[in-house]
Motif scaffolding. Structure first.
Motif, PDB file in Angstrom:
ATOM      1  N   UNK A 105     -13.696   2.542   6.280  1.00  0.00           N
ATOM      2  CA  UNK A 105     -12.964   2.271   7.518  1.00  0.00           C
ATOM      3  C   UNK A 105     -11.959   3.362   7.839  1.00  0.00           C
ATOM      4  N   UNK A 106     -12.131   4.534   7.248  1.00  0.00           N
ATOM      5  CA  UNK A 106     -11.176   5.630   7.412  1.00  0.00           C
ATOM      6  C   UNK A 106     -11.691   6.714   8.357  1.00  0.00           C
ATOM      7  N   UNK A 107     -12.710   6.390   9.134  1.00  0.00           N
ATOM      8  CA  UNK A 107     -13.185   7.308  10.164  1.00  0.00           C
ATOM      9  C   UNK A 107     -13.528   6.474  11.378  1.00  0.00           C
ATOM     10  N   UNK A 108     -13.006   6.865  12.515  1.00  0.00           N
ATOM     11  CA  UNK A 108     -13.278   6.131  13.747  1.00  0.00           C
ATOM     12  C   UNK A 108     -12.255   6.469  14.796  1.00  0.00           C
ATOM     13  N   UNK A 109     -12.083   5.566  15.748  1.00  0.00           N
ATOM     14  CA  UNK A 109     -11.131   5.799  16.826  1.00  0.00           C
ATOM     15  C   UNK A 109      -9.705   5.648  16.322  1.00  0.00           C
ATOM     16  N   UNK A 110      -8.849   6.561  16.804  1.00  0.00           N
ATOM     17  CA  UNK A 110      -7.432   6.498  16.460  1.00  0.00           C
ATOM     18  C   UNK A 110      -6.647   7.079  17.625  1.00  0.00           C
ATOM     19  N   UNK A 111      -5.359   6.825  17.613  1.00  0.00           N
ATOM     20  CA  UNK A 111      -4.478   7.361  18.642  1.00  0.00           C
ATOM     21  C   UNK A 111      -3.859   8.660  18.132  1.00  0.00           C
ATOM     22  N   UNK A 112      -3.906   9.685  18.978  1.00  0.00           N
ATOM     23  CA  UNK A 112      -3.308  10.960  18.608  1.00  0.00           C
ATOM     24  C   UNK A 112      -2.662  11.538  19.865  1.00  0.00           C
ATOM     25  N   UNK A 113      -1.368  11.678  19.806  1.00  0.00           N
ATOM     26  CA  UNK A 113      -0.605  12.200  20.958  1.00  0.00           C
ATOM     27  C   UNK A 113      -0.916  11.425  22.233  1.00  0.00           C
ATOM     28  N   UNK A 114      -1.017  10.104  22.095  1.00  0.00           N
ATOM     29  CA  UNK A 114      -1.226   9.241  23.250  1.00  0.00           C
ATOM     30  C   UNK A 114      -2.657   9.151  23.749  1.00  0.00           C
ATOM     31  N   UNK A 115      -3.575   9.825  23.073  1.00  0.00           N
ATOM     32  CA  UNK A 115      -4.987   9.792  23.478  1.00  0.00           C
ATOM     33  C   UNK A 115      -5.814   9.120  22.392  1.00  0.00           C
ATOM     34  N   UNK A 116      -6.898   8.480  22.794  1.00  0.00           N
ATOM     35  CA  UNK A 116      -7.834   7.902  21.836  1.00  0.00           C
ATOM     36  C   UNK A 116      -8.838   8.989  21.462  1.00  0.00           C
ATOM     37  N   UNK A 117      -8.916   9.275  20.171  1.00  0.00           N
ATOM     38  CA  UNK A 117      -9.850  10.285  19.669  1.00  0.00           C
ATOM     39  C   UNK A 117     -10.627   9.686  18.497  1.00  0.00           C
ATOM     40  N   UNK A 118     -11.712  10.325  18.112  1.00  0.00           N
ATOM     41  CA  UNK A 118     -12.470   9.916  16.945  1.00  0.00           C
ATOM     42  C   UNK A 118     -12.187  10.918  15.837  1.00  0.00           C
ATOM     43  N   UNK A 119     -11.832  10.415  14.668  1.00  0.00           N
ATOM     44  CA  UNK A 119     -11.536  11.310  13.560  1.00  0.00           C
ATOM     45  C   UNK A 119     -11.203  10.532  12.308  1.00  0.00           C
ATOM     46  N   UNK A 120     -10.701  11.259  11.305  1.00  0.00           N
ATOM     47  CA  UNK A 120     -10.300  10.639  10.046  1.00  0.00           C
ATOM     48  C   UNK A 120      -8.992   9.890  10.279  1.00  0.00           C
ATOM     49  N   UNK A 121      -8.976   8.648   9.862  1.00  0.00           N
ATOM     50  CA  UNK A 121      -7.782   7.800   9.939  1.00  0.00           C
ATOM     51  C   UNK A 121      -7.079   7.930   8.592  1.00  0.00           C
ATOM     52  N   UNK A 122      -5.877   8.511   8.597  1.00  0.00           N
ATOM     53  CA  UNK A 122      -5.150   8.722   7.336  1.00  0.00           C
ATOM     54  C   UNK A 122      -4.954   7.359   6.672  1.00  0.00           C
ATOM     55  N   UNK A 123      -5.571   7.182   5.503  1.00  0.00           N
ATOM     56  CA  UNK A 123      -5.630   5.876   4.841  1.00  0.00           C
ATOM     57  C   UNK A 123      -5.488   6.041   3.335  1.00  0.00           C
ATOM     58  N   UNK A 124      -5.041   4.985   2.683  1.00  0.00           N
ATOM     59  CA  UNK A 124      -4.928   4.986   1.229  1.00  0.00           C
ATOM     60  C   UNK A 124      -5.449   3.660   0.700  1.00  0.00           C
ATOM     61  N   UNK A 125      -6.230   3.758  -0.369  1.00  0.00           N
ATOM     62  CA  UNK A 125      -6.817   2.577  -1.003  1.00  0.00           C
ATOM     63  C   UNK A 125      -6.438   2.578  -2.477  1.00  0.00           C
ATOM     64  N   UNK A 126      -5.967   1.437  -2.956  1.00  0.00           N
ATOM     65  CA  UNK A 126      -5.754   1.255  -4.385  1.00  0.00           C
ATOM     66  C   UNK A 126      -6.899   0.376  -4.861  1.00  0.00           C
ATOM     67  N   UNK A 127      -7.644   0.903  -5.839  1.00  0.00           N
ATOM     68  CA  UNK A 127      -8.841   0.228  -6.351  1.00  0.00           C
ATOM     69  C   UNK A 127      -8.554  -0.210  -7.779  1.00  0.00           C
ATOM     70  N   UNK A 128      -8.828  -1.475  -8.075  1.00  0.00           N
ATOM     71  CA  UNK A 128      -8.520  -2.011  -9.411  1.00  0.00           C
ATOM     72  C   UNK A 128      -9.559  -1.548 -10.440  1.00  0.00           C
ATOM     73  N   UNK A 129      -9.296  -1.810 -11.730  1.00  0.00           N
ATOM     74  CA  UNK A 129     -10.219  -1.327 -12.771  1.00  0.00           C
ATOM     75  C   UNK A 129     -11.647  -1.865 -12.662  1.00  0.00           C
ATOM     76  N   UNK A 130     -11.839  -2.982 -11.957  1.00  0.00           N
ATOM     77  CA  UNK A 130     -13.177  -3.557 -11.790  1.00  0.00           C
ATOM     78  C   UNK A 130     -13.861  -3.061 -10.515  1.00  0.00           C
ATOM     79  N   UNK A 131     -13.193  -2.202  -9.757  1.00  0.00           N
ATOM     80  CA  UNK A 131     -13.805  -1.648  -8.557  1.00  0.00           C
ATOM     81  C   UNK A 131     -13.582  -2.453  -7.296  1.00  0.00           C
ATOM     82  N   UNK A 132     -12.536  -3.284  -7.280  1.00  0.00           N
ATOM     83  CA  UNK A 132     -12.201  -4.063  -6.084  1.00  0.00           C
ATOM     84  C   UNK A 132     -10.965  -3.454  -5.412  1.00  0.00           C
ATOM     85  N   UNK A 133     -10.891  -3.618  -4.099  1.00  0.00           N
ATOM     86  CA  UNK A 133      -9.754  -3.123  -3.340  1.00  0.00           C
ATOM     87  C   UNK A 133      -8.522  -3.983  -3.654  1.00  0.00           C
ATOM     88  N   UNK A 134      -7.449  -3.333  -4.081  1.00  0.00           N
ATOM     89  CA  UNK A 134      -6.152  -4.008  -4.269  1.00  0.00           C
ATOM     90  C   UNK A 134      -5.307  -3.887  -3.008  1.00  0.00           C
TER      91      UNK A 134
END
Length: 155
Positions: A105-134
């Protein structure tokens, strides 16, 4: 709209080339917590600040049993230049077709300088030792994000 991950979701598996062209798989980190952060482009001011913040916090994160991986659409050669210029000691992986970024979910539409653009959405994911999203954090700021993240995960 790109679908977003939530805590408890399985982290999408991936194997991508690092800055040296070597494969890095999420499965390689099983049993440890992983911070996967998505950034738009190596060697840009915001992305450099964010990468250096992770670099400067890496010892404490590693001591807490956490590994860091950066992911962007940049080619490995550009990642290698970025890594070397900034002294980064954690893997940077290349996702030029943006398939993994999209799964997270880190690529798609985002707002940049008041415009809707498509690009990388700066995101951070913490993944637990079993491979699940924390934690799945979208539209994070480049500056101050690592300090806030460390506070949120008690590191």
């Amino acid at each position: 709209m790109t679908s977003r991950l939530k805590p408890g979701d399985p982290a999408p598996a991936f194997t991508l080339p690092d800055a040296d062209g070597n494969p890095v798989s999420l499965a390689d980190f099983r049993g440890r917590r992983v911070i996967l952060y998505a950034y738009p482009a190596a060697s840009t001011p915001g992305c450099t600040k964010q990468a250096c913040d992770f670099r400067d916090s890496l010892a404490e994160l590693n001591d807490a049993g956490m590994d860091v991986i950066g992911i962007s659409p940049d080619q490995p050669a550009k990642l290698a230049k970025f890594r070397d210029a900034e002294g980064l000691t954690f893997p940077l992986v290349s996702d030029p077709d943006k398939a993994v970024l999209t799964e997270y979910g880190a690529f798609g539409e985002k707002q940049m300088y008041g415009k809707t653009v498509t690009g990388v959405i700066r995101s951070t994911f913490v993944i637990d030792p079993e491979g699940k999203i924390e934690h799945a954090l979208y539209n994070v700021r480049a500056t101050g994000h690592v300090a806030k993240l460390r506070k949120d995960i008690n590191v």
